[in-house]
Design an enzyme around this catalytic site. Structure first.
Site, PDB file in Angstrom:
ATOM      1  N   CYS A 164       0.803  -1.224   0.000  1.00  0.00           N
ATOM      2  CA  CYS A 164       0.000   0.000   0.000  1.00  0.00           C
ATOM      3  C   CYS A 164       0.836   1.274   0.000  1.00  0.00           C
ATOM      4  O   CYS A 164       0.280   2.371  -0.051  1.00  0.00           O
ATOM      5  CB  CYS A 164      -0.951  -0.018   1.196  1.00  0.00           C
ATOM      6  SG  CYS A 164      -2.009  -1.480   1.223  1.00  0.00           S
ATOM      7  N   HIS A 304      -2.103   7.948   6.410  1.00  0.00           N
ATOM      8  CA  HIS A 304      -2.366   6.651   5.792  1.00  0.00           C
ATOM      9  C   HIS A 304      -3.741   6.150   6.235  1.00  0.00           C
ATOM     10  O   HIS A 304      -4.535   5.694   5.412  1.00  0.00           O
ATOM     11  CB  HIS A 304      -1.277   5.655   6.166  1.00  0.00           C
ATOM     12  CG  HIS A 304      -1.433   4.324   5.519  1.00  0.00           C
ATOM     13  ND1 HIS A 304      -1.366   4.158   4.145  1.00  0.00           N
ATOM     14  CD2 HIS A 304      -1.689   3.092   6.032  1.00  0.00           C
ATOM     15  CE1 HIS A 304      -1.553   2.881   3.852  1.00  0.00           C
ATOM     16  NE2 HIS A 304      -1.748   2.209   4.977  1.00  0.00           N
ATOM     17  N   GLU A 315      -0.165   5.610  13.918  1.00  0.00           N
ATOM     18  CA  GLU A 315       0.298   6.722  13.085  1.00  0.00           C
ATOM     19  C   GLU A 315       0.216   8.056  13.820  1.00  0.00           C
ATOM     20  O   GLU A 315       1.174   8.845  13.792  1.00  0.00           O
ATOM     21  CB  GLU A 315      -0.508   6.787  11.793  1.00  0.00           C
ATOM     22  CG  GLU A 315      -0.050   7.888  10.848  1.00  0.00           C
ATOM     23  CD  GLU A 315      -0.788   7.884   9.530  1.00  0.00           C
ATOM     24  OE1 GLU A 315      -0.406   8.673   8.644  1.00  0.00           O
ATOM     25  OE2 GLU A 315      -1.750   7.095   9.371  1.00  0.00           O
ATOM     26  N   LYS A 336      -9.050   8.413   2.938  1.00  0.00           N
ATOM     27  CA  LYS A 336      -9.600   7.092   2.655  1.00  0.00           C
ATOM     28  C   LYS A 336     -11.031   6.956   3.175  1.00  0.00           C
ATOM     29  O   LYS A 336     -11.757   6.041   2.774  1.00  0.00           O
ATOM     30  CB  LYS A 336      -8.721   5.995   3.264  1.00  0.00           C
ATOM     31  CG  LYS A 336      -7.387   5.792   2.551  1.00  0.00           C
ATOM     32  CD  LYS A 336      -6.619   4.628   3.155  1.00  0.00           C
ATOM     33  CE  LYS A 336      -5.261   4.428   2.500  1.00  0.00           C
ATOM     34  NZ  LYS A 336      -4.295   5.496   2.876  1.00  0.00           N
ATOM     35  N   HIS A 341      -9.688   2.433   0.202  1.00  0.00           N
ATOM     36  CA  HIS A 341      -8.250   2.178   0.181  1.00  0.00           C
ATOM     37  C   HIS A 341      -7.854   1.651  -1.187  1.00  0.00           C
ATOM     38  O   HIS A 341      -8.171   0.511  -1.538  1.00  0.00           O
ATOM     39  CB  HIS A 341      -7.911   1.168   1.278  1.00  0.00           C
ATOM     40  CG  HIS A 341      -6.454   1.006   1.534  1.00  0.00           C
ATOM     41  ND1 HIS A 341      -5.474   1.564   0.735  1.00  0.00           N
ATOM     42  CD2 HIS A 341      -5.775   0.322   2.504  1.00  0.00           C
ATOM     43  CE1 HIS A 341      -4.285   1.250   1.202  1.00  0.00           C
ATOM     44  NE2 HIS A 341      -4.443   0.489   2.270  1.00  0.00           N
ATOM     45  N   PHE A 402       1.759  -3.392   3.941  1.00  0.00           N
ATOM     46  CA  PHE A 402       2.054  -4.731   4.439  1.00  0.00           C
ATOM     47  C   PHE A 402       3.509  -5.070   4.104  1.00  0.00           C
ATOM     48  O   PHE A 402       3.987  -4.805   2.997  1.00  0.00           O
ATOM     49  CB  PHE A 402       1.147  -5.768   3.777  1.00  0.00           C
ATOM     50  CG  PHE A 402      -0.243  -5.848   4.360  1.00  0.00           C
ATOM     51  CD1 PHE A 402      -0.667  -4.989   5.359  1.00  0.00           C
ATOM     52  CD2 PHE A 402      -1.136  -6.808   3.902  1.00  0.00           C
ATOM     53  CE1 PHE A 402      -1.950  -5.067   5.881  1.00  0.00           C
ATOM     54  CE2 PHE A 402      -2.419  -6.905   4.417  1.00  0.00           C
ATOM     55  CZ  PHE A 402      -2.835  -6.031   5.406  1.00  0.00           C
TER      56      PHE A 402
END
Length: 414
Positions: A164, A304, A315, A336, A341, A402
């Site tokens: 991502c 994110h 975050e 998002k 996403h 990931f």
């Protein structure tokens, strides 16, 4: 002040769940609209998938591309070419020798539609019925290859794969191509087309998806105490990067500068972020140091923020840890909540949003936060856009993936 090898953004392109181009996407984002919707298919019932919604593309490629183009490209490449053509036109179609033009368009997963449909064809109809273009369509570098073919980019066609974070890392790599002198202009971004029953079922199996089938538009809710996972999205976003010297010589309109690039990896877990946020802090600090900036310069962060329980708060804790009291004046946006996403395309689209935020002095809103998490540590822009100050300002776009990939891009006003 800019120097000769400073990297500026002169073109923007996108096709997203909110719109078929950047103006419509940005307008919808500022209005707080959601691109999530119930899917018009029977996948949930047929395959017993617990999720029947996604943030699907707003404008179908067949409305934009010619039939021969559709037949030889996977949807991931179709989206990339659409976004790249818009960005190129938006930049004024710069005159540049092909040897000085690069393409860096990444995907987190690649041509999954081609791969899985090809497997079905092989099983059901035999090897002779496979399309001759199957391999070029399914390979992860297919989008950047088609963009380079379309534009005649011969300085390099690259496809960095970092889940991502892929789209943001592509833009960072494009900036480095210009800084190092390899190219004068680079078309960079990310794309993803994974709204297919197998990837959706796989994400559902990992328990990372929201299950709010009765409320798709309200399902993506970063920083809400009742968040239950992310919404899969699709689309692409591309920026045209130029050396400041090249842009000035042709009198180009400049949106902003890519001032700093920060990269790190967690080496902690294949899917979960390091709860200490050490890698995230390192990426953001790297972007600041690369740009010669400090936390006091940053007025906006496009987070994110996928709507997962652990990831969102890790975050914001990382932002607070790095910025200290300077985090009090940061306007935090989690877009998002509207786009879903986009996986490998997310970091590129959110870079476009960050560039637009700096250029227009407006931070886009975060929607669906009815019950803010009490552990949220940074001021959140909710429901309505927030004005950003005048003068010299900077913003950070965070993208994490990931595998422990962390990318932070620092965007400054032109």
């Amino acid at each position: 002040m800019t120097s000769a090898r400073d990297v500026v953004v002169t073109g923007l392109g996108a096709t997203t769940p909110l719109g078929g181009d950047v103006p419509s996407t940005w307008e919808a984002a500022l209005a707080g609209k959601s691109g999530a919707r119930t899917m018009d298919n029977d996948w949930a019932e047929r395959y017993e998938i617990p999720v029947n919604f996604a943030a699907t593309i707003k404008v179908k490629p067949e409305e934009v591309l010619k039939r021969p183009e559709l037949k030889r490209m996977d949807p991931s490449a179709q989206y990339a070419v659409i976004a790249a053509r818009e960005a190129w036109k938006d930049a004024g179609e710069p005159e540049v020798a092909g040897e000085r033009l690069g393409s860096v368009v990444s995907s987190g997963i690649g041509g999954v539609w081609t791969l899985l449909d090809g497997w079905d064809t092989l099983r059901e109809r035999g090897a002779r019925r496979l399309l001759p273009m199957t391999v070029p369509m399914l390979m992860p570098n297919s989008p950047t290859a088609f963009v380079s073919l379309d534009l005649g980019a011969r300085a390099g066609a690259h496809a960095l794969v970092s889940a991502c974070a892929s789209g943001a890392e592509a833009i960072g790599y494009g900036a480095e191509m210009i800084r190092s002198g390899r190219a004068d202009v680079v078309v960079a971004g990310g794309t993803e087309a994974t709204i297919h029953p197998m990837p959706i079922a796989a994400f559902a199996a990992s328990r990372t998806l929201s299950l709010r089938n009765d409320d798709p538009e309200g399902a993506s809710r970063p920083y809400d105490a009742d968040r239950d996972g992310f919404v899969v999205g699709e689309g692409a976003a591309v920026v045209v990067l130029e050396s400041a010297e090249h842009a000035a010589a042709r009198g180009a309109r400049v949106y902003a500068r890519i001032g700093g690039v920060g990269l790190s990896s967690d080496a902690y877990h294949i899917t979960s972020p390091d709860p200490d946020g050490t890698g995230q802090v390192a990426a953001m600090r790297g972007a600041l140091e690369d740009a010669g900036a400090t936390g006091a310069d940053v007025v906006h962060v496009n987070a994110h923020a996928t709507s997962t329980k652990v990831g969102d708060l890790t975050e914001t804790a990382s932002i607070r840890r790095l910025f200290g009291s300077d985090a009090d004046h940061v306007q935090l946006s989690a877009t998002k909540s509207m786009t879903g996403h986009l996986l490998g395309g997310a970091g590129a689209l959110e870079t476009v949003f960050t560039v637009k935020a700096i250029a227009d002095r407006l931070a886009p809103p975060t929607i669906n936060v009815a019950n803010p998490d009490p552990e949220l540590q940074v001021p959140l822009v909710r429901d309505e856009p927030a004005k950003l100050p005048g003068g010299d300002i900077a913003a950070i776009n965070n993208s994490f993936g990931f595998g422990g990939h962390n990318v932070a891009l620092l965007v400054q006003n032109a």
